[in-house]
Design a protein around this motif. Structure first.
Motif, PDB file in Angstrom:
ATOM      1  N   GLY A 103       0.815  -1.207   0.000  1.00 36.50           N
ATOM      2  CA  GLY A 103       0.000   0.000   0.000  1.00 36.50           C
ATOM      3  C   GLY A 103       0.846   1.252   0.000  1.00 36.50           C
ATOM      4  O   GLY A 103       2.064   1.217   0.179  1.00 36.50           O
ATOM      5  N   ALA A 104       0.162   2.369  -0.193  1.00 36.90           N
ATOM      6  CA  ALA A 104       0.780   3.693  -0.106  1.00 36.90           C
ATOM      7  C   ALA A 104      -0.110   4.553   0.781  1.00 36.90           C
ATOM      8  O   ALA A 104      -1.340   4.492   0.676  1.00 36.90           O
ATOM      9  CB  ALA A 104       0.925   4.319  -1.486  1.00 36.90           C
ATOM     10  N   GLN A 105       0.513   5.340   1.651  1.00 34.52           N
ATOM     11  CA  GLN A 105      -0.209   6.218   2.565  1.00 34.52           C
ATOM     12  C   GLN A 105       0.213   7.652   2.269  1.00 34.52           C
ATOM     13  O   GLN A 105       1.404   7.964   2.232  1.00 34.52           O
ATOM     14  CB  GLN A 105       0.101   5.888   4.036  1.00 34.52           C
ATOM     15  N   PHE A 106      -0.783   8.506   2.077  1.00 31.15           N
ATOM     16  CA  PHE A 106      -0.545   9.906   1.767  1.00 31.15           C
ATOM     17  C   PHE A 106      -0.910  10.716   3.004  1.00 31.15           C
ATOM     18  O   PHE A 106      -2.079  10.853   3.344  1.00 31.15           O
ATOM     19  CB  PHE A 106      -1.359  10.315   0.540  1.00 31.15           C
ATOM     20  N   TRP A 107       0.117  11.225   3.683  1.00 29.38           N
ATOM     21  CA  TRP A 107      -0.021  11.872   4.988  1.00 29.38           C
ATOM     22  C   TRP A 107      -0.246  13.370   4.849  1.00 29.38           C
ATOM     23  O   TRP A 107       0.311  14.023   3.968  1.00 29.38           O
ATOM     24  CB  TRP A 107       1.244  11.654   5.806  1.00 29.38           C
ATOM     25  N   SER A 108      -1.003  13.895   5.799  1.00 28.45           N
ATOM     26  CA  SER A 108      -1.218  15.328   5.960  1.00 28.45           C
ATOM     27  C   SER A 108      -1.006  15.634   7.436  1.00 28.45           C
ATOM     28  O   SER A 108      -1.611  14.997   8.294  1.00 28.45           O
ATOM     29  CB  SER A 108      -2.640  15.678   5.539  1.00 28.45           C
ATOM     30  N   TYR A 109      -0.133  16.603   7.736  1.00 31.04           N
ATOM     31  CA  TYR A 109       0.168  16.961   9.119  1.00 31.04           C
ATOM     32  C   TYR A 109      -0.491  18.293   9.449  1.00 31.04           C
ATOM     33  O   TYR A 109      -0.178  19.312   8.838  1.00 31.04           O
ATOM     34  CB  TYR A 109       1.679  17.051   9.346  1.00 31.04           C
ATOM     35  N   SER A 122       2.207  -5.821   3.833  1.00 34.48           N
ATOM     36  CA  SER A 122       1.324  -6.389   4.852  1.00 34.48           C
ATOM     37  C   SER A 122       1.141  -7.875   4.653  1.00 34.48           C
ATOM     38  O   SER A 122       1.172  -8.374   3.532  1.00 34.48           O
ATOM     39  CB  SER A 122      -0.061  -5.731   4.775  1.00 34.48           C
ATOM     40  N   GLY A 123       0.893  -8.568   5.754  1.00 30.71           N
ATOM     41  CA  GLY A 123       0.452  -9.950   5.727  1.00 30.71           C
ATOM     42  C   GLY A 123      -1.029  -9.987   6.086  1.00 30.71           C
ATOM     43  O   GLY A 123      -1.532  -9.070   6.745  1.00 30.71           O
ATOM     44  N   VAL A 136     -24.472 -11.403   1.026  1.00 32.12           N
ATOM     45  CA  VAL A 136     -23.574 -10.703   1.936  1.00 32.12           C
ATOM     46  C   VAL A 136     -22.467 -11.655   2.364  1.00 32.12           C
ATOM     47  O   VAL A 136     -22.694 -12.833   2.613  1.00 32.12           O
ATOM     48  CB  VAL A 136     -24.341 -10.192   3.180  1.00 32.12           C
ATOM     49  N   THR A 137     -21.272 -11.098   2.457  1.00 29.01           N
ATOM     50  CA  THR A 137     -20.135 -11.827   3.010  1.00 29.01           C
ATOM     51  C   THR A 137     -19.512 -10.954   4.102  1.00 29.01           C
ATOM     52  O   THR A 137     -19.496  -9.733   3.986  1.00 29.01           O
ATOM     53  CB  THR A 137     -19.110 -12.199   1.919  1.00 29.01           C
ATOM     54  N   ALA A 138     -19.044 -11.592   5.157  1.00 28.60           N
ATOM     55  CA  ALA A 138     -18.406 -10.875   6.260  1.00 28.60           C
ATOM     56  C   ALA A 138     -17.054 -11.530   6.535  1.00 28.60           C
ATOM     57  O   ALA A 138     -16.909 -12.750   6.414  1.00 28.60           O
ATOM     58  CB  ALA A 138     -19.271 -10.921   7.512  1.00 28.60           C
ATOM     59  N   SER A 139     -16.075 -10.714   6.882  1.00 26.12           N
ATOM     60  CA  SER A 139     -14.765 -11.272   7.208  1.00 26.12           C
ATOM     61  C   SER A 139     -14.152 -10.482   8.350  1.00 26.12           C
ATOM     62  O   SER A 139     -14.523  -9.343   8.624  1.00 26.12           O
ATOM     63  CB  SER A 139     -13.840 -11.245   5.981  1.00 26.12           C
ATOM     64  N   ILE A 140     -13.219 -11.138   9.005  1.00 25.45           N
ATOM     65  CA  ILE A 140     -12.411 -10.482  10.026  1.00 25.45           C
ATOM     66  C   ILE A 140     -10.977 -10.923   9.778  1.00 25.45           C
ATOM     67  O   ILE A 140     -10.722 -12.100   9.492  1.00 25.45           O
ATOM     68  CB  ILE A 140     -12.884 -10.825  11.461  1.00 25.45           C
ATOM     69  N   ASP A 141     -10.059  -9.965   9.817  1.00 26.61           N
ATOM     70  CA  ASP A 141      -8.672 -10.337   9.558  1.00 26.61           C
ATOM     71  C   ASP A 141      -7.699  -9.540  10.405  1.00 26.61           C
ATOM     72  O   ASP A 141      -8.042  -8.530  11.004  1.00 26.61           O
ATOM     73  CB  ASP A 141      -8.322 -10.215   8.072  1.00 26.61           C
ATOM     74  N   TRP A 142      -6.512 -10.076  10.454  1.00 23.95           N
ATOM     75  CA  TRP A 142      -5.389  -9.444  11.117  1.00 23.95           C
ATOM     76  C   TRP A 142      -4.394  -9.106  10.020  1.00 23.95           C
ATOM     77  O   TRP A 142      -4.079  -9.962   9.173  1.00 23.95           O
ATOM     78  CB  TRP A 142      -4.788 -10.393  12.148  1.00 23.95           C
ATOM     79  N   VAL A 143      -3.904  -7.873  10.001  1.00 19.25           N
ATOM     80  CA  VAL A 143      -3.053  -7.399   8.919  1.00 19.25           C
ATOM     81  C   VAL A 143      -1.800  -6.744   9.503  1.00 19.25           C
ATOM     82  O   VAL A 143      -1.704  -5.510   9.581  1.00 19.25           O
ATOM     83  CB  VAL A 143      -3.832  -6.407   8.013  1.00 19.25           C
ATOM     84  N   PRO A 144      -0.824  -7.528   9.957  1.00 20.14           N
ATOM     85  CA  PRO A 144       0.424  -6.924  10.434  1.00 20.14           C
ATOM     86  C   PRO A 144       1.113  -6.205   9.265  1.00 20.14           C
ATOM     87  O   PRO A 144       1.172  -6.727   8.156  1.00 20.14           O
ATOM     88  CB  PRO A 144       1.237  -8.113  10.938  1.00 20.14           C
ATOM     89  N   THR A 145       1.612  -5.004   9.541  1.00 22.02           N
ATOM     90  CA  THR A 145       2.080  -4.133   8.462  1.00 22.02           C
ATOM     91  C   THR A 145       3.403  -3.476   8.826  1.00 22.02           C
ATOM     92  O   THR A 145       3.584  -3.003   9.942  1.00 22.02           O
ATOM     93  CB  THR A 145       1.006  -3.054   8.176  1.00 22.02           C
ATOM     94  N   TYR A 146       4.301  -3.434   7.854  1.00 23.66           N
ATOM     95  CA  TYR A 146       5.563  -2.727   7.995  1.00 23.66           C
ATOM     96  C   TYR A 146       5.508  -1.499   7.093  1.00 23.66           C
ATOM     97  O   TYR A 146       5.251  -1.604   5.888  1.00 23.66           O
ATOM     98  CB  TYR A 146       6.744  -3.624   7.604  1.00 23.66           C
ATOM     99  N   ASN A 157      10.361   4.269   9.482  1.00 23.25           N
ATOM    100  CA  ASN A 157      10.293   2.812   9.421  1.00 23.25           C
ATOM    101  C   ASN A 157       9.580   2.353  10.676  1.00 23.25           C
ATOM    102  O   ASN A 157      10.004   2.666  11.780  1.00 23.25           O
ATOM    103  CB  ASN A 157      11.693   2.193   9.364  1.00 23.25           C
ATOM    104  N   SER A 158       8.494   1.605  10.497  1.00 22.34           N
ATOM    105  CA  SER A 158       7.699   1.229  11.655  1.00 22.34           C
ATOM    106  C   SER A 158       6.938  -0.054  11.374  1.00 22.34           C
ATOM    107  O   SER A 158       6.451  -0.261  10.259  1.00 22.34           O
ATOM    108  CB  SER A 158       6.711   2.355  11.980  1.00 22.34           C
ATOM    109  N   PHE A 159       6.818  -0.908  12.382  1.00 20.98           N
ATOM    110  CA  PHE A 159       5.995  -2.111  12.287  1.00 20.98           C
ATOM    111  C   PHE A 159       4.736  -1.891  13.105  1.00 20.98           C
ATOM    112  O   PHE A 159       4.801  -1.414  14.243  1.00 20.98           O
ATOM    113  CB  PHE A 159       6.743  -3.338  12.824  1.00 20.98           C
ATOM    114  N   GLY A 160       3.587  -2.237  12.528  1.00 22.63           N
ATOM    115  CA  GLY A 160       2.317  -2.139  13.230  1.00 22.63           C
ATOM    116  C   GLY A 160       1.644  -3.498  13.263  1.00 22.63           C
ATOM    117  O   GLY A 160       1.238  -4.020  12.221  1.00 22.63           O
ATOM    118  N   GLY A 161       1.534  -4.082  14.434  1.00 21.80           N
ATOM    119  CA  GLY A 161       0.898  -5.390  14.568  1.00 21.80           C
ATOM    120  C   GLY A 161      -0.574  -5.314  14.910  1.00 21.80           C
ATOM    121  O   GLY A 161      -1.238  -6.335  15.015  1.00 21.80           O
TER     122      GLY A 161
END
Length: 175
Positions: A103-109, A122-123, A136-146, A157-161
């Protein structure tokens, strides 16, 4: 402090090994009962989502999200993921999935009217349930991201679990 860092690192190594194990040893075939779906991901970030199956077990998901950090910073993100789905035989309509994405994140401060762009890998590990009598479909997931990148404040550089979501989507097509 060193013991906390070591425990933190060991937990990440274990999670990485779990993802590798799942990727290598899960060859269960499953039949998906819809082609594509659109909806929302209620999590971090809050997103609109589109998922489409390219084979009976493999899906692509794209989502665009927004996240705010208490009036200090905001981001808009664009993410894509490749996911492999496997049936859970004991309950019709329930699947577990794993995958990876970017992914790409476009930040505004808000504090100095500046911005920056970061990138992420991400995983994905989750459960998805497709209702038999309702589109309808429903899901739940875990997305650890660097996250990685830079801004006018230096390297980032940051890891978010703690990332993931509860998603609810409307089924657009059944095979």
């Amino acid at each position: 402090m060193k013991g906390t860092y070591t425990t933190y690192t060991m937990n990440h190594i274990r999670l990485t090994l779990l993802f590798v194990f799942l990727a290598v040893f899960s060859h269960t075939a499953s039949a998906q009962d819809f082609k594509s779906a659109a909806g929302v991901r209620l999590g971090y970030p809050f997103s609109v989502s589109y998922k489409t199956f390219i084979t009976e077990t493999n899906a692509l998901e794209a989502y665009v999200g927004f996240r705010s950090y208490s009036g200090v910073a905001n981001w808009i993100s664009i993410n894509g993921a490749y996911q492999v789905h496997n049936d859970i035989a004991e309950l019709e309509g329930l699947q577990w999935y794993y995958g990876g994405g970017a992914g790409a994140q476009f930040w505004s401060y808000d504090f100095d009217a500046s911005g920056s762009t970061t990138f992420s890998v991400s995983g994905y590990l989750g459960l998805q349930y497709t209702f038999a009598d309702t589109p309808v479909t429903a899901s739940i997931d875990w997305v650890p991201t660097y996250f990685f990148g830079s801004s006018s404040y230096g390297a980032f550089n940051s890891f978010g679990g703690g990332y993931g979501a509860l998603a609810v989507r409307y089924v657009l097509g059944r095979p």
